[in-house]
Design a protein around this motif. Structure first.
Motif, PDB file in Angstrom:
ATOM      1  N   SER A  24       0.856  -1.180   0.000  1.00 56.70           N
ATOM      2  CA  SER A  24       0.000   0.000   0.000  1.00 56.70           C
ATOM      3  C   SER A  24       0.893   1.230   0.000  1.00 56.70           C
ATOM      4  O   SER A  24       1.992   1.202  -0.542  1.00 56.70           O
ATOM      5  N   TYR A  75       2.665  -6.224   2.896  1.00 61.78           N
ATOM      6  CA  TYR A  75       1.820  -7.206   3.576  1.00 61.78           C
ATOM      7  C   TYR A  75       2.335  -8.612   3.257  1.00 61.78           C
ATOM      8  O   TYR A  75       2.407  -9.003   2.085  1.00 61.78           O
ATOM      9  N   ALA A  97       1.070  -6.734   8.384  1.00 63.82           N
ATOM     10  CA  ALA A  97       1.302  -5.407   7.810  1.00 63.82           C
ATOM     11  C   ALA A  97       2.575  -4.844   8.422  1.00 63.82           C
ATOM     12  O   ALA A  97       2.640  -4.594   9.625  1.00 63.82           O
ATOM     13  N   TYR A 122      -6.107 -12.956   2.355  1.00 63.62           N
ATOM     14  CA  TYR A 122      -6.268 -11.795   1.473  1.00 63.62           C
ATOM     15  C   TYR A 122      -6.830 -12.218   0.122  1.00 63.62           C
ATOM     16  O   TYR A 122      -6.437 -13.242  -0.446  1.00 63.62           O
ATOM     17  N   THR A 128      -7.585  -5.910  -3.389  1.00 61.01           N
ATOM     18  CA  THR A 128      -7.670  -4.539  -2.887  1.00 61.01           C
ATOM     19  C   THR A 128      -8.758  -3.801  -3.660  1.00 61.01           C
ATOM     20  O   THR A 128      -8.787  -3.829  -4.894  1.00 61.01           O
ATOM     21  N   GLY A 138     -11.038  -0.891   0.915  1.00 62.41           N
ATOM     22  CA  GLY A 138     -10.049  -1.553   1.767  1.00 62.41           C
ATOM     23  C   GLY A 138      -9.614  -2.874   1.171  1.00 62.41           C
ATOM     24  O   GLY A 138      -9.549  -3.032  -0.057  1.00 62.41           O
ATOM     25  N   PHE A 139      -9.317  -3.847   2.031  1.00 62.46           N
ATOM     26  CA  PHE A 139      -8.962  -5.188   1.586  1.00 62.46           C
ATOM     27  C   PHE A 139     -10.178  -6.104   1.716  1.00 62.46           C
ATOM     28  O   PHE A 139     -10.813  -6.146   2.775  1.00 62.46           O
ATOM     29  N   PRO A 166      -6.780  -1.413   5.617  1.00 62.09           N
ATOM     30  CA  PRO A 166      -5.378  -1.786   5.416  1.00 62.09           C
ATOM     31  C   PRO A 166      -4.419  -1.177   6.429  1.00 62.09           C
ATOM     32  O   PRO A 166      -3.345  -1.721   6.660  1.00 62.09           O
TER      33      PRO A 166
END
Length: 285
Positions: A85, A90, A106, A123, A126, A130-131, A152
């Motif tokens: 990000s 991550y 993170a 995950y 994106t 957000g995620f 995130p």
């Protein structure tokens, strides 16, 4: 007035180590290049971060640890980079005896400090909000996925779409490809690489079996993959060409069992390539 011929300038180079194979690269918006290297003899998956402009190493040989303890995540081997990000990278581990990912760490891309960790999520993508992640579970012997959207920056839950397939599919359409998010251009296989090869090597020579190319303005970067006629070993050569004139050339892999494909990319006029699996070189074009 004719345009001046561009020059290729070495920006910086990074040596991952004799036993290391550079595995993955990503770029944060704050200016860090983060990467993964796999050390086969040690059976270690390690990470590094470099200031993209100066080449200063921000951290290196970074081993991901399980949050709250000193044990390596994924036995020190089954870990990887999930995404990036603004200034975070991550990391993920793997589910036991499975290629599926699990967990999200993170970390500050400048220091490697873990800012937040969640071991229960996987995950997905994106999106602007957000995620999109999910929590894996099993019901009556069948795997289930309970989706949620997290922040995130903190890892906190923002909302929970649950397992409504219609909602999840609509969210997936919002995803932006990592190459677009990170402003990266990847090479493509040339349908007919003979024109480029003969321009560089002269007429009358046999064309290589594989050629990867990408072009920006009038500058073309290409990896030419050739197999030795007697030994069968592969050699891969990176070439940078402007208006038919060779500006830069480097052998990026020699005497290989297979061509070294997917070894270079372009970002903001910087050509990044991996040489002999363990050296990362950046050339400005």
């Amino acid at each position: 007035m004719d345009r001046m011929k561009p020059e290729c300038r070495l920006r910086w180079r990074y040596l991952a180590g004799d036993d290391a194979m550079i595995w993955r690269l990503m770029f944060t918006r704050s200016g860090a290049l983060v990467g993964q290297k796999r050390c086969l003899t040690q059976r270690r998956s390690l990470f590094f971060s470099i200031d993209d402009r100066s080449g200063q190493i921000l951290f290196d040989d970074y081993l991901l640890l399980i949050s709250g303890g000193g044990a390596p995540a994924g036995e020190g081997w089954f870990t990887g980079i999930e995404t990036v990000s603004e200034n975070f990278v991550y990391f993920h581990s793997y589910q036991e005896s499975s290629p599926e990912h699990i967990g999200l760490w993170a970390a500050d891309a400048a220091t490697g400090r873990v800012v937040w960790f969640r071991g229960d999520i996987v995950y997905c993508i994106t999106i602007d909000e957000g995620f999109l992640v999910y929590i894996p579970s099993v019901f009556a012997g069948f795997p289930e996925r309970n989706y949620l959207i997290i922040d995130p920056l903190t890892g906190r839950e923002l909302r929970r779409p649950g397992n409504d397939s219609g909602v999840i599919n609509a969210l997936r359409l919002e995803a932006v490809f990592e190459e677009e998010r990170q402003e990266v251009t990847l090479p493509e296989f040339a349908v007919d690489g003979s024109f480029l090869y003969r321009m560089l090597r002269g007429a009358g020579v046999a064309a290589p079996e594989y050629t990867e190319c990408l072009t920006v303005d009038n500058v073309t970067a290409a990896a030419i993959h050739e197999r030795h006629p007697s030994s069968g070993a592969w050699q891969s050569t990176l070439c940078i060409v402007h208006d038919g004139q060779l500006l830069y050339e480097d052998i990026i892999a020699g005497k290989r069992d297979a061509p070294a494909v997917n070894s270079f990319l372009l970002r903001n006029r910087g050509l990044y390539y991996i040489k002999e699996a363990s050296e990362l070189i950046v050339v400005d074009i």
